[in-house]
Design a protein around this motif. Structure first.
Motif, PDB file in Angstrom:
ATOM      1  N   PHE A  31       0.835  -1.203   0.000  1.00 44.03           N
ATOM      2  CA  PHE A  31       0.000   0.000   0.000  1.00 44.03           C
ATOM      3  C   PHE A  31       0.873   1.258   0.000  1.00 44.03           C
ATOM      4  O   PHE A  31       1.826   1.358   0.770  1.00 44.03           O
ATOM      5  N   PRO A  32       0.552   2.233  -0.862  1.00 43.58           N
ATOM      6  CA  PRO A  32       1.340   3.475  -0.881  1.00 43.58           C
ATOM      7  C   PRO A  32       1.050   4.329   0.356  1.00 43.58           C
ATOM      8  O   PRO A  32      -0.100   4.630   0.649  1.00 43.58           O
ATOM      9  N   ILE A  33       2.103   4.691   1.075  1.00 45.27           N
ATOM     10  CA  ILE A  33       1.952   5.486   2.298  1.00 45.27           C
ATOM     11  C   ILE A  33       2.660   6.817   2.097  1.00 45.27           C
ATOM     12  O   ILE A  33       3.853   6.858   1.792  1.00 45.27           O
ATOM     13  N   GLY A 111      -2.263   7.823  11.800  1.00 44.84           N
ATOM     14  CA  GLY A 111      -1.146   6.912  11.630  1.00 44.84           C
ATOM     15  C   GLY A 111      -1.532   5.742  10.753  1.00 44.84           C
ATOM     16  O   GLY A 111      -2.710   5.440  10.579  1.00 44.84           O
ATOM     17  N   VAL A 112      -0.513   5.113  10.196  1.00 42.60           N
ATOM     18  CA  VAL A 112      -0.692   3.943   9.340  1.00 42.60           C
ATOM     19  C   VAL A 112       0.183   2.824   9.882  1.00 42.60           C
ATOM     20  O   VAL A 112       1.337   3.055  10.248  1.00 42.60           O
ATOM     21  N   VAL A 113      -0.378   1.632   9.933  1.00 41.13           N
ATOM     22  CA  VAL A 113       0.385   0.454  10.320  1.00 41.13           C
ATOM     23  C   VAL A 113       0.557  -0.398   9.068  1.00 41.13           C
ATOM     24  O   VAL A 113      -0.420  -0.868   8.492  1.00 41.13           O
ATOM     25  N   ARG A 114       1.807  -0.551   8.640  1.00 45.42           N
ATOM     26  CA  ARG A 114       2.097  -1.413   7.483  1.00 45.42           C
ATOM     27  C   ARG A 114       2.346  -2.826   7.993  1.00 45.42           C
ATOM     28  O   ARG A 114       3.082  -3.037   8.949  1.00 45.42           O
ATOM     29  N   THR A 115       1.696  -3.782   7.340  1.00 45.11           N
ATOM     30  CA  THR A 115       1.851  -5.193   7.696  1.00 45.11           C
ATOM     31  C   THR A 115       2.537  -5.924   6.545  1.00 45.11           C
ATOM     32  O   THR A 115       2.845  -5.332   5.521  1.00 45.11           O
ATOM     33  N   GLY A 116       2.703  -7.211   6.702  1.00 44.95           N
ATOM     34  CA  GLY A 116       3.238  -8.037   5.630  1.00 44.95           C
ATOM     35  C   GLY A 116       2.144  -8.659   4.773  1.00 44.95           C
ATOM     36  O   GLY A 116       2.423  -9.469   3.893  1.00 44.95           O
ATOM     37  N   GLU A 117       0.896  -8.276   5.046  1.00 44.05           N
ATOM     38  CA  GLU A 117      -0.266  -8.827   4.330  1.00 44.05           C
ATOM     39  C   GLU A 117      -0.101  -8.691   2.826  1.00 44.05           C
ATOM     40  O   GLU A 117       0.352  -7.658   2.332  1.00 44.05           O
ATOM     41  N   GLN A 118      -0.502  -9.742   2.099  1.00 46.95           N
ATOM     42  CA  GLN A 118      -0.426  -9.705   0.646  1.00 46.95           C
ATOM     43  C   GLN A 118      -1.720 -10.188  -0.003  1.00 46.95           C
ATOM     44  O   GLN A 118      -1.703 -10.780  -1.076  1.00 46.95           O
ATOM     45  N   THR A 119      -2.833  -9.901   0.649  1.00 47.09           N
ATOM     46  CA  THR A 119      -4.151 -10.199   0.103  1.00 47.09           C
ATOM     47  C   THR A 119      -4.695  -8.928  -0.537  1.00 47.09           C
ATOM     48  O   THR A 119      -4.661  -7.861   0.081  1.00 47.09           O
ATOM     49  N   SER A 120      -5.194  -9.047  -1.755  1.00 47.76           N
ATOM     50  CA  SER A 120      -5.699  -7.876  -2.479  1.00 47.76           C
ATOM     51  C   SER A 120      -6.866  -7.218  -1.746  1.00 47.76           C
ATOM     52  O   SER A 120      -7.777  -7.907  -1.281  1.00 47.76           O
ATOM     53  N   TYR A 121      -6.814  -5.902  -1.655  1.00 54.28           N
ATOM     54  CA  TYR A 121      -7.862  -5.070  -1.045  1.00 54.28           C
ATOM     55  C   TYR A 121      -8.114  -5.420   0.423  1.00 54.28           C
ATOM     56  O   TYR A 121      -9.223  -5.303   0.922  1.00 54.28           O
ATOM     57  N   SER A 122      -7.085  -5.827   1.123  1.00 51.61           N
ATOM     58  CA  SER A 122      -7.229  -6.267   2.513  1.00 51.61           C
ATOM     59  C   SER A 122      -7.097  -5.145   3.537  1.00 51.61           C
ATOM     60  O   SER A 122      -7.424  -5.333   4.704  1.00 51.61           O
ATOM     61  N   SER A 123      -6.636  -3.988   3.123  1.00 55.53           N
ATOM     62  CA  SER A 123      -6.399  -2.887   4.061  1.00 55.53           C
ATOM     63  C   SER A 123      -7.707  -2.389   4.671  1.00 55.53           C
ATOM     64  O   SER A 123      -8.765  -2.466   4.046  1.00 55.53           O
ATOM     65  N   VAL A 124      -7.612  -1.888   5.899  1.00 53.74           N
ATOM     66  CA  VAL A 124      -8.789  -1.360   6.593  1.00 53.74           C
ATOM     67  C   VAL A 124      -8.457  -0.026   7.244  1.00 53.74           C
ATOM     68  O   VAL A 124      -7.306   0.252   7.579  1.00 53.74           O
ATOM     69  N   ILE A 125      -9.482   0.770   7.412  1.00 59.68           N
ATOM     70  CA  ILE A 125      -9.373   2.026   8.145  1.00 59.68           C
ATOM     71  C   ILE A 125     -10.251   1.896   9.380  1.00 59.68           C
ATOM     72  O   ILE A 125     -11.432   1.550   9.277  1.00 59.68           O
ATOM     73  N   LEU A 126      -9.665   2.158  10.539  1.00 64.01           N
ATOM     74  CA  LEU A 126     -10.401   2.133  11.800  1.00 64.01           C
ATOM     75  C   LEU A 126     -10.668   3.568  12.232  1.00 64.01           C
ATOM     76  O   LEU A 126      -9.755   4.391  12.246  1.00 64.01           O
ATOM     77  N   VAL A 127     -11.904   3.853  12.587  1.00 60.06           N
ATOM     78  CA  VAL A 127     -12.284   5.189  13.044  1.00 60.06           C
ATOM     79  C   VAL A 127     -12.519   5.117  14.548  1.00 60.06           C
ATOM     80  O   VAL A 127     -13.331   4.308  15.024  1.00 60.06           O
ATOM     81  N   GLY A 128     -11.791   5.948  15.280  1.00 57.55           N
ATOM     82  CA  GLY A 128     -11.853   5.936  16.735  1.00 57.55           C
ATOM     83  C   GLY A 128     -13.232   6.265  17.282  1.00 57.55           C
ATOM     84  O   GLY A 128     -13.930   7.134  16.762  1.00 57.55           O
TER      85      GLY A 128
END
Length: 140
Positions: A31-33, A111-128
């Motif tokens: 993911f581009p950060i 903030g962004v947490v980069r993981t090693g995940e390699q599943t397409s469209y797997s990223s999530v946004i958490l709203v406090g």
């Protein structure tokens, strides 16, 4: 020395600094950060850690009210999508947005947490969210 919970110093700091409505993004390895967004890079090797492995302990420490997910996940990664949905509390709102809009929202993250995940469209946004509701008069 911290005994339990999230031990990573930067991630622990980021969680502690979250307020109501703040955005924390958990993204895959490609993911581009943006350089102007605080990034906690937890990626180790391809596939590790997985986004779900990061979210589960995060939910122990961070109150969230909404999750944003790229709508493309439903078609491209349906099994992963179901796994993601299963880890969030039932009171958390799930919202789907197009991936391009998703990338724009990540730029608004505290903030962004980069993981090693390699599943397409797997990223999530958490709203406090908040841990309290309504009036509380104790101690007045």
């Amino acid at each position: 020395m911290k005994k339990n919970g999230i031990l990573n110093r930067e991630l622990s700091y980021l969680i502690a600094s979250m307020g109501h409505g703040d955005i924390l993004s958990i993204v895959d390895s490609g993911f581009p950060i943006s350089e102007d967004v605080f990034c906690v890079d937890l990626s180790l090797i391809a596939g590790k850690p997985k986004i779900v492995e990061i979210i589960i302990p995060l939910l122990e420490e961070l109150e969230i009210e909404k999750v944003l997910i790229a709508e493309e996940i439903k078609m491209i990664s349906p099994k992963y999508h179901q796994k993601l949905l299963s880890i969030f509390p039932k009171n958390v709102q799930i919202e789907y947005i197009p991936h391009e809009k998703f990338k724009d929202r990540v730029r608004e993250s505290k903030g962004v947490v980069r993981t090693g995940e390699q599943t397409s469209y797997s990223s999530v946004i958490l709203v406090g969210g908040v841990t309290y509701h309504g009036e509380k008069e104790e101690g007045l």
